[in-house]
Motif scaffolding. Structure first.
Motif, PDB file in Angstrom:
ATOM      1  N   THR A 173      13.778  10.065  -7.888  1.00 23.89           N
ATOM      2  CA  THR A 173      12.528   9.864  -8.614  1.00 23.89           C
ATOM      3  C   THR A 173      11.846   8.595  -8.131  1.00 23.89           C
ATOM      4  OG1 THR A 173      13.494  10.926 -10.543  1.00 23.89           O
ATOM      5  CG2 THR A 173      11.516   9.621 -10.903  1.00 23.89           C
ATOM      6  N   TRP A 174      10.563   8.716  -7.839  1.00 27.38           N
ATOM      7  CA  TRP A 174       9.738   7.564  -7.456  1.00 27.38           C
ATOM      8  C   TRP A 174       8.569   7.491  -8.421  1.00 27.38           C
ATOM      9  CZ3 TRP A 174      10.707   4.518  -3.063  1.00 27.38           C
ATOM     10  CH2 TRP A 174      11.771   4.946  -2.291  1.00 27.38           C
ATOM     11  N   VAL A 175       8.259   6.279  -8.892  1.00 26.78           N
ATOM     12  CA  VAL A 175       7.146   6.078  -9.810  1.00 26.78           C
ATOM     13  C   VAL A 175       6.198   5.080  -9.169  1.00 26.78           C
ATOM     14  CG1 VAL A 175       6.460   5.331 -12.097  1.00 26.78           C
ATOM     15  CG2 VAL A 175       8.649   6.476 -11.781  1.00 26.78           C
ATOM     16  N   ILE A 176       4.951   5.490  -9.010  1.00 28.76           N
ATOM     17  CA  ILE A 176       3.919   4.629  -8.427  1.00 28.76           C
ATOM     18  C   ILE A 176       2.869   4.393  -9.496  1.00 28.76           C
ATOM     19  CG2 ILE A 176       2.217   4.389  -6.599  1.00 28.76           C
ATOM     20  CD1 ILE A 176       3.924   6.463  -5.033  1.00 28.76           C
ATOM     21  N   THR A 177       2.669   3.117  -9.846  1.00 22.42           N
ATOM     22  CA  THR A 177       1.715   2.763 -10.886  1.00 22.42           C
ATOM     23  C   THR A 177       0.632   1.884 -10.281  1.00 22.42           C
ATOM     24  OG1 THR A 177       3.547   2.739 -12.444  1.00 22.42           O
ATOM     25  CG2 THR A 177       1.487   1.789 -13.188  1.00 22.42           C
ATOM     26  N   GLY A 178      -0.608   2.242 -10.517  1.00 24.82           N
ATOM     27  CA  GLY A 178      -1.730   1.464 -10.002  1.00 24.82           C
ATOM     28  C   GLY A 178      -2.990   2.297 -10.050  1.00 24.82           C
ATOM     29  N   SER A 179      -4.059   1.746  -9.498  1.00 22.57           N
ATOM     30  CA  SER A 179      -5.325   2.478  -9.492  1.00 22.57           C
ATOM     31  C   SER A 179      -5.478   3.210  -8.159  1.00 22.57           C
ATOM     32  CB  SER A 179      -6.496   1.523  -9.724  1.00 22.57           C
ATOM     33  OG  SER A 179      -6.496   0.520  -8.750  1.00 22.57           O
TER      34      SER A 179
ATOM     35  N   GLU B 133       0.839  -1.198   0.000  1.00 28.29           N
ATOM     36  CA  GLU B 133       0.000   0.000   0.000  1.00 28.29           C
ATOM     37  C   GLU B 133       0.873   1.246   0.000  1.00 28.29           C
ATOM     38  OE1 GLU B 133      -2.666   1.912   3.415  1.00 28.29           O
ATOM     39  OE2 GLU B 133      -3.422  -0.017   2.714  1.00 28.29           O
ATOM     40  N   VAL B 134       0.426   2.272  -0.740  1.00 28.42           N
ATOM     41  CA  VAL B 134       1.104   3.566  -0.755  1.00 28.42           C
ATOM     42  C   VAL B 134       0.056   4.631  -0.466  1.00 28.42           C
ATOM     43  CG1 VAL B 134       2.321   5.249  -2.173  1.00 28.42           C
ATOM     44  CG2 VAL B 134       2.873   2.831  -2.386  1.00 28.42           C
ATOM     45  N   ASN B 135       0.349   5.507   0.499  1.00 29.90           N
ATOM     46  CA  ASN B 135      -0.536   6.614   0.842  1.00 29.90           C
ATOM     47  C   ASN B 135       0.187   7.928   0.568  1.00 29.90           C
ATOM     48  OD1 ASN B 135      -2.668   5.017   1.835  1.00 29.90           O
ATOM     49  ND2 ASN B 135      -1.547   4.713   3.730  1.00 29.90           N
ATOM     50  N   ILE B 136      -0.443   8.815  -0.172  1.00 27.85           N
ATOM     51  CA  ILE B 136       0.088  10.146  -0.426  1.00 27.85           C
ATOM     52  C   ILE B 136      -0.841  11.126   0.280  1.00 27.85           C
ATOM     53  CG2 ILE B 136       0.643  11.867  -2.170  1.00 27.85           C
ATOM     54  CD1 ILE B 136       1.076   9.556  -4.129  1.00 27.85           C
ATOM     55  N   PHE B 137      -0.288  11.851   1.259  1.00 27.67           N
ATOM     56  CA  PHE B 137      -1.091  12.757   2.067  1.00 27.67           C
ATOM     57  C   PHE B 137      -1.051  14.159   1.487  1.00 27.67           C
ATOM     58  CE2 PHE B 137       0.142   9.342   4.874  1.00 27.67           C
ATOM     59  CZ  PHE B 137      -1.052   9.049   5.515  1.00 27.67           C
ATOM     60  N   LYS B 138      -2.249  14.742   1.296  1.00 23.53           N
ATOM     61  CA  LYS B 138      -2.377  16.132   0.886  1.00 23.53           C
ATOM     62  C   LYS B 138      -3.041  16.876   2.040  1.00 23.53           C
ATOM     63  CE  LYS B 138      -2.662  16.969  -3.515  1.00 23.53           C
ATOM     64  NZ  LYS B 138      -3.243  17.226  -4.821  1.00 23.53           N
ATOM     65  N   ASP B 139      -3.472  18.105   1.814  1.00 20.97           N
ATOM     66  CA  ASP B 139      -4.028  18.906   2.896  1.00 20.97           C
ATOM     67  C   ASP B 139      -5.191  18.217   3.601  1.00 20.97           C
ATOM     68  OD1 ASP B 139      -2.224  20.934   2.474  1.00 20.97           O
ATOM     69  OD2 ASP B 139      -3.507  21.929   1.004  1.00 20.97           O
ATOM     70  N   ASP B 140      -6.214  17.863   2.850  1.00 20.40           N
ATOM     71  CA  ASP B 140      -7.390  17.248   3.464  1.00 20.40           C
ATOM     72  C   ASP B 140      -7.757  15.927   2.798  1.00 20.40           C
ATOM     73  OD1 ASP B 140      -8.039  18.456   1.119  1.00 20.40           O
ATOM     74  OD2 ASP B 140     -10.002  19.159   1.773  1.00 20.40           O
ATOM     75  N   LEU B 141      -6.878  15.405   1.946  1.00 24.58           N
ATOM     76  CA  LEU B 141      -7.144  14.167   1.230  1.00 24.58           C
ATOM     77  C   LEU B 141      -5.989  13.192   1.368  1.00 24.58           C
ATOM     78  CD1 LEU B 141      -8.490  15.533  -2.169  1.00 24.58           C
ATOM     79  CD2 LEU B 141      -9.839  14.561  -0.336  1.00 24.58           C
ATOM     80  N   VAL B 142      -6.287  11.920   1.148  1.00 30.43           N
ATOM     81  CA  VAL B 142      -5.268  10.878   1.069  1.00 30.43           C
ATOM     82  C   VAL B 142      -5.489  10.154  -0.239  1.00 30.43           C
ATOM     83  CG1 VAL B 142      -4.363   8.762   2.088  1.00 30.43           C
ATOM     84  CG2 VAL B 142      -5.182  10.586   3.561  1.00 30.43           C
TER      85      VAL B 142
END
Length: 108
Positions: free
Chosen positions: A81-87, A56-65
């Protein structure tokens, strides 16, 4: 013929702006595969390596994940550089905080 009807017909066959060639139908270009090939060749040049066993990968923004479940993760440490591929799935921050705190009890 009526002038309005003639102008309407002339406007419907033109795909570009004023002065372009009239066409019977608009050509649809499929460029998704070429974009993917260009991206893969660029990543190969950078020298990315696949990182296995990431669930699992979580990217945190101000009020969203933005959450990726079972993504393909590639990284190049030298190029930073990081590349995350998926839905991705977009979620609110609030339901995920208890789970994150339980997974990482030392993080405050």
């Amino acid at each position: 013929m009526n002038r309005e009807k003639l102008m309407k017909m002339a406007g419907s066959v033109r795909t570009g702006g004023k002065g372009t060639v009239r066409r019977k139908k608009k050509a649809v270009h499929k460029s998704t595969t070429t974009d993917d090939k260009k991206l893969q060749s660029t990543l190969k040049r950078i020298g990315v390596n696949t990182i296995p066993a990431i669930e699992e990968v979580n990217i945190f923004k101000d009020d969203l994940v933005i959450q990726f479940v079972n993504p393909k993760v590639q990284a190049s440490i030298v190029a930073n550089t990081w590349v995350i591929t998926g839905s991705p799935q977009t979620r609110s921050n609030l339901p995920l905080f208890p789970v994150i705190i339980l997974c990482f009890p030392g993080v405050q």
